[in-house]
Write an enzyme that holds these catalytic residues in place. Structure first.
Site, PDB file in Angstrom:
ATOM      1  N   ASP A 247       0.862  -1.182   0.000  1.00 29.69           N
ATOM      2  CA  ASP A 247       0.000   0.000   0.000  1.00 29.69           C
ATOM      3  C   ASP A 247       0.899   1.232   0.000  1.00 29.69           C
ATOM      4  O   ASP A 247       2.070   1.148  -0.389  1.00 29.69           O
ATOM      5  CB  ASP A 247      -0.948  -0.022   1.205  1.00 29.69           C
ATOM      6  CG  ASP A 247      -2.289   0.642   0.893  1.00 29.69           C
ATOM      7  OD1 ASP A 247      -2.268   1.831   0.492  1.00 29.69           O
ATOM      8  OD2 ASP A 247      -3.339   0.007   1.034  1.00 29.69           O
ATOM      9  N   ASP A 248       0.389   2.392   0.428  1.00 26.12           N
ATOM     10  CA  ASP A 248       1.146   3.640   0.342  1.00 26.12           C
ATOM     11  C   ASP A 248       2.490   3.515   1.066  1.00 26.12           C
ATOM     12  O   ASP A 248       2.581   2.936   2.151  1.00 26.12           O
ATOM     13  CB  ASP A 248       0.357   4.789   0.968  1.00 26.12           C
ATOM     14  CG  ASP A 248      -0.925   5.096   0.225  1.00 26.12           C
ATOM     15  OD1 ASP A 248      -1.145   4.521  -0.864  1.00 26.12           O
ATOM     16  OD2 ASP A 248      -1.709   5.917   0.735  1.00 26.12           O
TER      17      ASP A 248
END
Length: 441
Positions: A247-248
């Site tokens: 993810d980020d």
């Protein structure tokens, strides 16, 4: 025993940014302290064979640090070996030092994992209603804590948690790998973090935090394994690190809808520099949980490979909050789905009690010196009709796709600002400069 050889005397000065985006010295100084009192996990029965459960050893060692209160604090030394353990709490004025070859590994027996209350700025667990599982290594209400070493590893063994998420059998929100809550003067450096059950490093309601020279690893398909998420926190410095997760890479947050608005604690004065990594999601992210507000963020010297969105500012109707004074500069990306994305239609809601009239505000954003190759879409900036994005300024940006491939340039709506030397040419809303940007370039 190598305790006598540990002589760390480095002092780190936090950097933040002004409204103009210029780096300045922050008021907070976080010392990398030399601890004269040193103990080893082996002194408390710790066994690094990868099979023995060391929870008791960690708890007893940290209890000793907490209650003896040595002047200057105490260093807990983890020698080479694999130390299996359940989750545990740190204490103030301590250093957790992982020697070369040391691994602190989370047990995969999740049935008795401790539960803690939801964060007040979220109102519930981020994934499931109710409480949440405590982070693998946890600290609450602490000060003067250091996690460092000689590139030892903290391994969350997150696979069992990812499977529960995929099978929809989670009862509560998964644990973060490291979380500090309501804490200050924290340093995390020279450690490898891998396979977090959920977010990797989560300082929430914290101030004066340095995270540097870390490596954060998780498989690209691991769900919601954000790298570093400063959350309703201030005076944070993240630098010189490599992150490759599901993810980020870095996501600045400040609470979720009506709960974040009510709690009202922004994230501010955060610097992110010299970070390299890859992910299917964002490289540098702000949001989507931004209800407490986010301001004075500087991200610079960022290198991204095989990335979903290079720079992503994301929020939603019902979030409220003001995102302002954001500067992102000197970014290089290769093989990106989108170069720049700023939108207000991202992320879900904790419940149906959010206020649909709580519109987010995004203004005073500076993005400059960005170069990209194999970028499928240069930019997408979509504000809200009743809350258009204001003063979005782009300069010296060059984002190109692959020859012969399908390529989308810019898409914009409900935004004003300006641009200088942007290729391909941005949307008309940013070509027609309002004049507010020119003095800021």
């Amino acid at each position: 025993m190598r305790l006598a050889c540990i002589t760390v005397t480095l002092f780190l000065i936090l950097k933040c940014c002004t409204a103009s985006g210029e780096a300045v010295t922050c008021t907070g100084i976080v010392p990398m302290r030399y601890r004269t009192d040193k103990i080893s996990i082996a002194d408390f029965g710790g066994v690094g064979d990868g099979r023995t459960l060391n929870t008791k050893a960690f708890n007893e060692a940290i209890y000793r640090i907490k209650h003896l209160r040595r002047r200057g604090g105490t260093l807990l030394y983890i020698p080479a070996g694999v130390y299996l353990t359940e989750s545990f709490n740190l204490t103030s004025r301590m250093t957790l030092f992982l020697a070369k070859g040391a691994v602190i590994k989370a047990t995969q027996k999740t049935a008795n994992w401790p539960l803690i209350a939801p964060l007040p700025s979220y109102g519930r667990g981020r994934e499931r209603p109710g409480g949440r599982y405590m982070s693998f290594i946890h600290g609450e209400g602490l000060h003067d804590v250091i996690i460092t070493g000689e590139k030892g590893t903290i391994d969350g063994q997150g696979g069992v948690w990812w499977d529960m998420w995929r099978k929809r059998t989670l009862r509560f929100t998964r644990p973060n790998l490291i979380e500090f809550k309501d804490s200050r003067n924290i340093i995390i450096s020279n450690v490898i973090f891998k396979n977090s059950p959920f977010w990797n490093i989560h300082p929430v309601y914290c101030s004066n935090v340095v995270i540097q020279h870390v490596t954060i690893l998780a498989p690209p398909d691991s769900p919601n394994t954000d790298g570093i998420d400063p959350d309703s926190s201030s005076h944070i410095c993240i630098e010189d690190s490599y992150i490759s997760t599901g993810d980020d890479l870095v996501a600045v947050k400040s609470g979720w809808d009506e709960y974040g608005i009510s709690y009202g604690r922004p994230s501010h004065d955060i610097t992110i520099r010299r970070v390299t990594g890859s992910s299917r999601f964002a490289g540098i992210g702000i949001g989507s949980e931004t209800s407490g507000g986010v301001y004075n963020i500087l991200a610079e010297d960022i290198t991204l490979y095989n990335i979903g969105v290079g720079i992503h500012i994301k929020t939603n109707i019902g979030r409220g909050g003001i995102i302002r004074n954001i500067t992102v500069s000197d970014v290089y990306m290769v093989n990106a789905r989108k170069g720049i994305k700023i939108t207000a239609d991202v992320g879900d809601h904790p419940d149906n009690n959010y206020n649909p009239n709580a519109l987010p505000v995004i203004k005073h954003v500076r993005i400059r010196n960005v170069r990209g190759e194999k970028v499928q879409q240069a930019g997408l900036i979509k504000g809200l009709k009743n809350s258009p994005f204001m003063d979005i300024c782009l300069t010296n940006i060059n984002l190109h796709g692959t020859i012969g491939s399908r390529y989308v340039a810019w898409q914009c709506s409900d935004v004003n600002g300006g641009s200088i030397q942007v290729k391909p040419s941005p949307c008309s809303e940013l070509i027609r400069s309002t004049g507010t940007c020119s003095s800021q370039f």
